[in-house]
Write a protein that holds these residues in place. Structure first.
Motif, PDB file in Angstrom:
ATOM      1  N   ARG B 120       0.846  -0.322   7.081  1.00  0.00           N
ATOM      2  CA  ARG B 120       2.254   0.017   7.199  1.00  0.00           C
ATOM      3  C   ARG B 120       2.839  -0.420   8.527  1.00  0.00           C
ATOM      4  NH1 ARG B 120       4.814   5.568   5.000  1.00  0.00           N
ATOM      5  NH2 ARG B 120       3.666   5.457   3.053  1.00  0.00           N
ATOM      6  N   PHE B 482       4.711   1.129  -3.913  1.00  0.00           N
ATOM      7  CA  PHE B 482       5.781   2.117  -3.804  1.00  0.00           C
ATOM      8  C   PHE B 482       5.917   2.947  -5.083  1.00  0.00           C
ATOM      9  CE2 PHE B 482      10.316   3.367  -3.997  1.00  0.00           C
ATOM     10  CZ  PHE B 482      10.370   4.116  -2.836  1.00  0.00           C
ATOM     11  N   GLU B 491      -2.103   1.335  -0.701  1.00  0.00           N
ATOM     12  CA  GLU B 491      -2.019   0.789   0.660  1.00  0.00           C
ATOM     13  C   GLU B 491      -3.405   0.434   1.172  1.00  0.00           C
ATOM     14  OE1 GLU B 491       0.572   2.841   3.547  1.00  0.00           O
ATOM     15  OE2 GLU B 491       1.651   3.623   1.818  1.00  0.00           O
ATOM     16  N   GLU B 508       7.518  -3.006  -0.084  1.00  0.00           N
ATOM     17  CA  GLU B 508       6.256  -2.464   0.388  1.00  0.00           C
ATOM     18  C   GLU B 508       5.100  -3.381  -0.024  1.00  0.00           C
ATOM     19  OE1 GLU B 508       8.664  -0.706  -0.957  1.00  0.00           O
ATOM     20  OE2 GLU B 508       9.167   0.642   0.691  1.00  0.00           O
TER      21      GLU B 508
END
Ligand code: SF4
Ligand code: SF4
Lengths: 252, 826
Positions: B120, B482, B491, B508
């Motif tokens: 992120r 997402f 992720e 994302e």
């Protein structure tokens, strides 16, 4: 003489806000600068709750209090019954915003509703206070009628899509999106409204759909007590208004 | 009355009341010379303004749009008057499409990641590269995998596929290249629970098409008919007609967990406990039977005509003669006889008298439709809920009836320009990839044997290396980091796999990408799209570019073809022969030469001009329990039972199966994986849903009118109106019932923490009496941590981060609305 007016049928309205976004794109409005908006309310206690909503454009009043207070005559009423702002004359004093009982006027240079400021993403060029790449064709813009992208320091409001309706064939009763001859002259909100909750036409023409609907379905106007006499009428289902209207009150 | 709007506008509206009476003096009226410009009376359509036919892209509805371009500038979008779904109208998202085109945050060319670390907070450090380099990079990876016999480790996941020139190309790519994972669709994260419910009962693995305009009673479970149900724009047109014009006015009962605009506009809104819609449907069915309200011409009757359905008492199945349903009396005996409204009140919390009234209205008003979509079936018991609700349609005889439901026919497309079978090399036909399961374990006994797709499992399975690790994954119109439940797992998962994103926009998933191959935005594309289920008769629309691409982007279909051309051997030859997507679309249009549309479309050129090909009517209708085919003038050609089985009820029995033959065929697997009773699992029966998460409140995440599939996330105007019902204008609120809030010391407008086993988020709350006290409602949309400047800037966490990844084992439907959470002040 033509007197343009609108009818909004609350029984059909789904509260979708397509009128709001269609208006915003047609008229190049900033996010939050809702010339047309839908207001939501709820009351009651779980599980007996009432949720309701009210689409709200400018009322284009017969007796517009905004026009009366404008010191420069920038706000004016056209012969065909539309309230406009002349950006060449507007000094941004905001008197009209206070005088309007319906809260439908906007001042350009407020803090952005949505950050980052869209105006910064699409900065203006000279007279235009901002300049989105999708703005309306230059030929349609007319600052004397408040159409297009406004300069800094002025008040703006719904024009009933004056750039469209003012080019309508003379003498027509209805500006109806279903009729190819009037489609391009129908205000964006009316044209887009999917459940057909909105109608637009000549209030002075007894043959118009708006005149008939107001009579048949009991059209009411908001805040009759102000005496502004809106040219926007609301229907709420029945053959008679739920709350008696005050149109018979000649004193207003 | 509560003021739900935060804007100063609304306050001013109230405050100035009365203050202006004195100002109502004479109005200044200034004459406006209208001038003689009526010669140009065509207004916007005059002069240099060009109208291009296209299709909206912001939800699956596929509304035809007229795109207005003047001097190279797109400045307006209106519904196409000649398009059967749009009819000149749009939903609130439609006009905003121009923003999508001019979004300043778009990718402007292919990009390559230069920071190998992913996360992120890692800047991908994208640098622009040429298309040639980008495409060759992908092809090299794919060729290497294929050479090693590991082509199954390439996956292509897609979300909103449109037609034969994009998603329609993917299956062939998988067959020729050799991967079971090309493609993996997102249907399990959409509404497969509905598709499987229909498949299990009437044999059609599809969404229904509906004849609303002729329907007199609508019973809606979830679905958000006036906020998000496709085709949204047309639904609203229907609404205006059936509620404001039609005689008799169509009555509506809507069921949901909070008071939304659909419930508010309905005659009756029922606020139901999440996951219990099946219990309500069972009780309605119970009443329909005990009170003798079922449609005898369709369902059948007791042989002697005497109704023996009495609460708590079994009937002799032999005494009931079934017509087009199978298993009704058995169902009654093992389940329905005890499913009284009183019983259902205990499960659903809906008052007995409301259930009774709903059942009586639904059972005695014809034609009636019971519809449901994600919500009713996004729970562990989803298949049961879905089957129970759909069976209501059978009980009132609405299947294939006027004013009822049917299924969508496909368009008369021409054949593809090249036959892929001639290009299958030995590896394609017999390579090692053939023995590999899909990464998502769809169709596998250890996974989801009956599911259609399991996109939500791709990330987690890759992470576990079970069944194996992917090497390269490409995404088309989906952003699963997402949108998947518990996206945090994704992720992690996307850190050690080569990621290719094809969205025109940063996202994302794009943030984890190694390569960006940006698509055109929709106003720049030539792209076909057959209709989503609508009114049954076939339709295919076309996106025609309104403007030349603004940047160095490429239509996804062409990106795929260009990659294909660079694959070694016969695969490459196939794609060279295929050419490009325009060639594909021209060949599709050849089908219209033989079968011209009602609007005269009979060629590629006329398709471009009109933007749509369609052909009415629907070919079949059930009338009073008999089936007929259209004979050119009327539904007059009687259909045999075999015809009905082949075309309409594609079940083992050729009937509507309340006792599902499809589930019976898989009875051992279903019983083993769900622990269900083999005597009952093939019927719509009540089963308590399993609510993971560990909290005390249900977290439900519906879609709002501005959301649909989330493609408005970076549109400031959409953000400004995201959740107006509760004042969410520039943010979304989690709706909390005031009683629930008070018990936790939460006040209106507080930032609250929502926690579950999956994770926690912070979001601002709105106290709302219209939300159930046991439920939190947080619309899907916000909480973007990557993307455009506007989407990233909205306050509030994303509901998916507190949603546990649980799926219905039978349908594979992701259980978005079933997690239990706790809430406290942040
Ligand atoms: S577009 Fe029509 S239905 Fe939608 S909110 Fe506006 S008036 Fe109501
Ligand atoms: S209903 Fe869907 S396709 Fe139609 S205008 Fe709205 S977003 Fe676009």
């Amino acid at each position: 003489m033509t007197k343009w007016g609108m009818v909004i049928d609350l029984e059909k309205c789904t509260g979708c806000q397509a009128c709001t976004t269609a208006c915003a794109m047609e008229n190049n409005r900033l996010p939050g600068e809702n010339w047309q908006d839908v207001l939501f309310y709820h009351e009651g206690t779980y599980p007996n709750v009432n949720l309701s909503w009210l689409p709200r454009p400018c009322m284009h009043c017969e007796n517009p209090s905004c026009v009366a207070v404008c010191p420069t005559k920038a706000t004016w009423k056209t012969e065909d019954g539309v309230v406009l702002v002349d950006w060449n004359k507007c000094i941004g004093c905001k008197y009209c915003m206070i005088a309007c009982p319906y809260g439908v006027r906007f001042y350009m240079d407020e803090k952005a509703t949505i950050e980052p400021d869209t105006r910064a993403a699409f900065p203006g060029d000279g007279t235009r206070s901002w300049n989105p790449p999708y703005r309306m064709p230059d030929a349609m813009e007319d600052p004397s009628k408040g159409i297009g992208i406004q300069p800094h320091g002025v008040v703006s409001k719904c024009t009933f899509c004056y750039h469209k309706i003012s080019k309508a064939p003379k003498g027509v009763a209805d500006l109806d999106e279903a009729n190819p001859a009037t489609r391009e002259h129908t205000p964006a909100c009316v044209r887009t409204c999917a459940p057909k909750a909105r109608y637009f036409g000549d209030l002075d023409n007894p043959e118009s759909r708006v005149s008939q609907l107001i009579a048949d379905k009991g059209g009411v106007r908001l805040k009759e007590e102000t005496g502004n006499k809106p040219q926007v009428y609301y229907l709420s289902g029945g053959g008679a208004p739920v709350v008696p209207g005050q149109r018979s009150n000649k004193k207003a | 009355m509560d003021d739900q709007n935060l804007s100063t506008t609304r306050r001013r509206f109230l405050q100035t009341t009365g203050a202006t009476g004195a100002l109502a003096a004479t109005a200044t009226t200034v004459g406006l010379p209208l001038g003689d410009d009526t010669a140009q009376a065509q207004g916007a359509a005059s002069g240099a303004t060009k109208i291009t036919k296209s299709i909206c892209h912001q939800c699956p509805a596929r509304c035809g749009i007229d795109v207005y371009t003047t001097n190279g500038r797109v400045h307006a979008i209106y519904g196409s008057p000649n398009h059967p779904i749009a009819n000149g109208k749009l939903c609130p998202k439609g006009p905003l499409g121009i923003y999508v085109l001019y979004d300043p945050d778009r990718w402007k060319s292919p990009m390559k990641r230069t920071n190998p670390k992913k996360g992120r907070n890692e800047d991908p450090k994208f640098v622009p590269i040429s298309w040639d380099e980008a495409l060759q990079t992908v092809a090299d990876r794919l060729n290497t995998l294929r050479d090693k016999g590991e082509s199954h480790r390439f996956s292509l996941c897609f979300g909103r596929g449109w037609g034969a020139s994009c998603a329609g190309l993917l299956g062939t790519f998988g067959d020729l290249y050799g991967s079971p994972n090309v493609p993996i669709g997102h249907s399990s994260m959409c509404s497969d629970g509905s598709i499987l419910s229909k498949q299990c009962t009437d044999g059609n693995a599809s969404y229904s098409a509906y004849d609303y305009r002729n329907c007199n009673y609508l019973l809606m479970f979830g679905a958000s008919f006036l906020e998000a149900f496709r085709p949204y724009n047309n639904n609203m047109q229907v609404w205006g007609y059936i509620r404001g014009e039609k005689t008799p006015k169509t009555r509506v009962t809507a069921v949901d967990v909070h008071l939304n605009t659909t419930l508010a506009a309905a005659d009756r809104g029922l606020l139901i406990k999440p996951g219990t819609d099946g219990a309500l449907a069972l009780a309605i069915a119970h009443v329909i039977l005990t009170e003798g309200l079922w449609e005898r011409s369709f369902v059948g009757d007791f042989k002697d005509g005497v109704n023996r359905f009495k609460a708590g008492q079994t009937v002799d199945p032999a005494s009931f003669e079934e017509k087009w349903v199978k298993g009704l009396a058995e169902w009654w005996n093992i389940e329905l006889k005890d499913r009284t409204p009183k019983w259902a009140e205990g499960i659903t919390s809906i008052r007995e008298h409301n259930i009774l009234a709903t059942a009586r209205e639904f059972g005695s008003t014809r034609p009636a439709i019971a519809l449901f979509e994600r919500g009713a079936h996004a729970h562990s018991n989803g298949i049961m809920n879905g089957m129970a609700i759909h069976t209501l349609n059978a009980l009132v005889g609405s299947l294939y009836a006027k004013g009822g439901l049917m299924y969508q026919m496909g368009p008369s497309y021409g054949a593809m320009p090249v036959d892929e079978k001639a290009y299958m090399d030995d590896y394609a036909q017999n390579g090692a990839w053939k023995k590999q399961p899909r990464i998502d374990l769809k169709g596998h006994v250890d996974g989801y044997l009956l599911a259609k797709n399991m996109l939500q499992e791709v990330g987690p399975n890759h992470l576990k290396g079970k069944p194996y690790k992917l090497d390269t994954v490409m995404f088309y119109l989906t952003n699963p980091i997402f949108t998947a439940p518990n996206g945090q797992q994704w992720e992690e998962a996307l850190k050690d796999v080569f990621v290719i994103d094809t969205s025109p926009f940063p996202s994302e998933t794009g943030h984890f990408a190694d390569l960006i191959l940006p698509d055109h935005t929709y106003l720049e594309r030539l792209q076909d799209a057959p209709t989503y289920p609508f009114q049954g008769w076939p339709m295919a629309q076309l996106r025609v570019p309104a403007i030349k691409p603004l940047y160095d982007t490429k239509y996804f279909g062409d990106t795929l073809i260009e990659i294909g051309k660079r694959i070694k051997g016969k695969t490459g030859e196939y794609y060279k022969a295929l050419g490009n997507t325009e060639n594909v679309i021209r060949h599709l249009a050849k089908g219209f030469e033989k079968d011209p549309g009602d609007n005269g479309v009979n060629s590629f050129e006329s398709w471009v001009e009109q933007g749509v090909w369609y052909k009415k009517p629907y070919l079949w209708q059930q009338i009073g329990g008999d089936f007929f085919e259209w004979d050119g003038k009327a539904y007059a050609k009687p259909m045999s039972a075999d015809d009905v089985k082949a075309k309409l009820f594609k079940t083992p029995s050729g009937k509507f199966e309340i006792r599902s033959g499809y589930l019976e065929k898989n009875i051992d697997w279903v019983a083993e994986k769900t622990g269900r009773d083999k005597a009952r699992l093939m019927f719509p029966v009540w089963e308590e849903p399993k609510h993971p998460g560990g909290g005390d409140l249900y977290l439900v995440s519906p879609k709002t009118a501005m959301h649909a599939e989330g493609r408005g996330a970076n549109i400031p105007m959409a953000i400004a109106h995201q959740q107006p019902v509760v004042g969410g204008r520039k943010q979304v609120f989690v709706e909390i019932n005031p009683v629930t809030a008070k018990a936790r010391g939460i006040s209106d407008g507080d930032v609250v923490k929502i926690k579950s086993a999956a994770g926690q988020i912070e979001v601002r709350c709105r106290l709302y009496e219209g939300t159930r006290p046991d439920t939190l409602v947080l619309p899907m949309e916000y909480g973007h941590w990557a993307g455009g400047r506007w989407s990233k800037n909205v306050f509030g966490g994303h509901c998916g981060h507190a949603t546990v990844n649980q799926s219905d084992r039978v349908t594979g439907q992701c259980n978005y609305y079933t997690t239990k959470v706790t809430v406290e002040r942040a």
